[in-house]
Design a protein around this motif. Structure first.
Motif, PDB file in Angstrom:
ATOM      1  N   LEU A  28      -1.854  15.317   5.040  1.00 20.78           N
ATOM      2  CA  LEU A  28      -0.764  14.485   5.562  1.00 20.78           C
ATOM      3  C   LEU A  28      -1.307  13.168   6.105  1.00 20.78           C
ATOM      4  O   LEU A  28      -0.836  12.096   5.748  1.00 20.78           O
ATOM      5  CB  LEU A  28       0.007  15.237   6.649  1.00 20.78           C
ATOM      6  N   PHE A  29      -2.315  13.239   6.972  1.00 17.76           N
ATOM      7  CA  PHE A  29      -2.860  12.013   7.551  1.00 17.76           C
ATOM      8  C   PHE A  29      -3.582  11.167   6.510  1.00 17.76           C
ATOM      9  O   PHE A  29      -3.551   9.936   6.558  1.00 17.76           O
ATOM     10  CB  PHE A  29      -3.779  12.339   8.731  1.00 17.76           C
ATOM     11  N   GLY A  30      -4.221  11.798   5.544  1.00 16.86           N
ATOM     12  CA  GLY A  30      -4.858  11.040   4.462  1.00 16.86           C
ATOM     13  C   GLY A  30      -3.837  10.291   3.632  1.00 16.86           C
ATOM     14  O   GLY A  30      -4.044   9.130   3.274  1.00 16.86           O
ATOM     15  N   SER A  31      -2.721  10.947   3.342  1.00 17.15           N
ATOM     16  CA  SER A  31      -1.657  10.286   2.576  1.00 17.15           C
ATOM     17  C   SER A  31      -1.064   9.116   3.343  1.00 17.15           C
ATOM     18  O   SER A  31      -0.785   8.060   2.782  1.00 17.15           O
ATOM     19  CB  SER A  31      -0.553  11.288   2.241  1.00 17.15           C
ATOM     20  N   VAL A  32      -0.874   9.301   4.637  1.00 17.79           N
ATOM     21  CA  VAL A  32      -0.341   8.211   5.473  1.00 17.79           C
ATOM     22  C   VAL A  32      -1.325   7.044   5.511  1.00 17.79           C
ATOM     23  O   VAL A  32      -0.927   5.875   5.400  1.00 17.79           O
ATOM     24  CB  VAL A  32      -0.034   8.720   6.895  1.00 17.79           C
ATOM     25  N   LEU A  36      -0.466   3.277   4.137  1.00 19.70           N
ATOM     26  CA  LEU A  36      -0.579   2.093   4.998  1.00 19.70           C
ATOM     27  C   LEU A  36      -1.540   1.064   4.404  1.00 19.70           C
ATOM     28  O   LEU A  36      -1.278  -0.137   4.453  1.00 19.70           O
ATOM     29  CB  LEU A  36      -1.041   2.503   6.396  1.00 19.70           C
ATOM     30  N   ALA A  37      -2.638   1.534   3.840  1.00 21.76           N
ATOM     31  CA  ALA A  37      -3.592   0.605   3.228  1.00 21.76           C
ATOM     32  C   ALA A  37      -2.965  -0.127   2.052  1.00 21.76           C
ATOM     33  O   ALA A  37      -3.164  -1.336   1.887  1.00 21.76           O
ATOM     34  CB  ALA A  37      -4.845   1.361   2.781  1.00 21.76           C
ATOM     35  N   LEU A  38      -2.193   0.575   1.249  1.00 17.29           N
ATOM     36  CA  LEU A  38      -1.554  -0.061   0.097  1.00 17.29           C
ATOM     37  C   LEU A  38      -0.468  -1.046   0.505  1.00 17.29           C
ATOM     38  O   LEU A  38      -0.222  -2.037  -0.183  1.00 17.29           O
ATOM     39  CB  LEU A  38      -0.962   1.002  -0.835  1.00 17.29           C
ATOM     40  N   ILE A  39       0.186  -0.797   1.625  1.00 22.86           N
ATOM     41  CA  ILE A  39       1.263  -1.683   2.081  1.00 22.86           C
ATOM     42  C   ILE A  39       0.717  -2.857   2.885  1.00 22.86           C
ATOM     43  O   ILE A  39       1.118  -4.000   2.692  1.00 22.86           O
ATOM     44  CB  ILE A  39       2.289  -0.890   2.918  1.00 22.86           C
ATOM     45  N   LEU A  40      -0.221  -2.589   3.794  1.00 24.82           N
ATOM     46  CA  LEU A  40      -0.693  -3.632   4.704  1.00 24.82           C
ATOM     47  C   LEU A  40      -1.684  -4.604   4.061  1.00 24.82           C
ATOM     48  O   LEU A  40      -1.750  -5.763   4.472  1.00 24.82           O
ATOM     49  CB  LEU A  40      -1.326  -2.991   5.935  1.00 24.82           C
ATOM     50  N   THR A  41      -2.448  -4.184   3.084  1.00 25.77           N
ATOM     51  CA  THR A  41      -3.457  -5.064   2.488  1.00 25.77           C
ATOM     52  C   THR A  41      -2.855  -6.333   1.894  1.00 25.77           C
ATOM     53  O   THR A  41      -3.324  -7.436   2.213  1.00 25.77           O
ATOM     54  CB  THR A  41      -4.271  -4.295   1.434  1.00 25.77           C
ATOM     55  N   PRO A  42      -1.815  -6.268   1.065  1.00 27.13           N
ATOM     56  CA  PRO A  42      -1.242  -7.521   0.543  1.00 27.13           C
ATOM     57  C   PRO A  42      -0.624  -8.392   1.637  1.00 27.13           C
ATOM     58  O   PRO A  42      -0.702  -9.618   1.578  1.00 27.13           O
ATOM     59  CB  PRO A  42      -0.164  -7.053  -0.437  1.00 27.13           C
ATOM     60  N   LEU A  43      -0.020  -7.757   2.643  1.00 29.69           N
ATOM     61  CA  LEU A  43       0.586  -8.543   3.721  1.00 29.69           C
ATOM     62  C   LEU A  43      -0.471  -9.307   4.512  1.00 29.69           C
ATOM     63  O   LEU A  43      -0.306 -10.493   4.812  1.00 29.69           O
ATOM     64  CB  LEU A  43       1.385  -7.629   4.659  1.00 29.69           C
ATOM     65  N   LEU A  44      -1.555  -8.643   4.847  1.00 29.59           N
ATOM     66  CA  LEU A  44      -2.617  -9.305   5.603  1.00 29.59           C
ATOM     67  C   LEU A  44      -3.325 -10.360   4.763  1.00 29.59           C
ATOM     68  O   LEU A  44      -3.714 -11.412   5.271  1.00 29.59           O
ATOM     69  CB  LEU A  44      -3.608  -8.266   6.116  1.00 29.59           C
ATOM     70  N   GLU A  45      -3.481 -10.101   3.472  1.00 29.50           N
ATOM     71  CA  GLU A  45      -4.115 -11.087   2.591  1.00 29.50           C
ATOM     72  C   GLU A  45      -3.270 -12.348   2.496  1.00 29.50           C
ATOM     73  O   GLU A  45      -3.776 -13.459   2.546  1.00 29.50           O
ATOM     74  CB  GLU A  45      -4.322 -10.468   1.203  1.00 29.50           C
TER      75      GLU A  45
END
Length: 100
Positions: A28-32, A36-45
């Motif tokens: 569960l925590f690995g999936s979360v 988050l990494a897939l969603i936040l990476t483009p936003l931060l970039e």
């Protein structure tokens, strides 16, 4: 001192249930974390790129090379020059003309 077949099996079932529970929590925590990494990476970039483009410390210099019969030359424009329309022309032999 041996336990009966029922006592040993009951302990094994409890341990396997705890192990399956831990596996579910880890998944569960690995999936979360992956989501988050897939969603936040483009936003931060995007935020980093935008702040770098509009930062006053970035020199947005434009360079282009033109080749004609008179020889190749490079045209440079930079926001650090005195005038935004100032152009620096550099010939193939290294001579400069304009706002260099």
């Amino acid at each position: 001192m041996s336990e009966g077949p029922q006592g040993g099996r009951e302990n094994w079932v409890r341990v396997s249930n705890v192990g399956m529970g831990m596996l579910r929590v880890v998944l569960l925590f690995g999936s979360v974390a992956i989501a988050l990494a897939l969603i936040l990476t483009p936003l931060l970039e995007r935020q980093t790129r935008d702040s770098a483009l509009f930062s006053p410390t970035v020199d947005r210099m434009t360079t282009g090379t033109v080749d004609n019969r008179g020889g190749a030359y490079t045209v440079r424009r930079s926001v650090l020059q005195h005038s935004p329309q100032a152009v620096c022309i550099i010939r193939a032999d290294g001579t400069r003309r304009g706002a260099c």
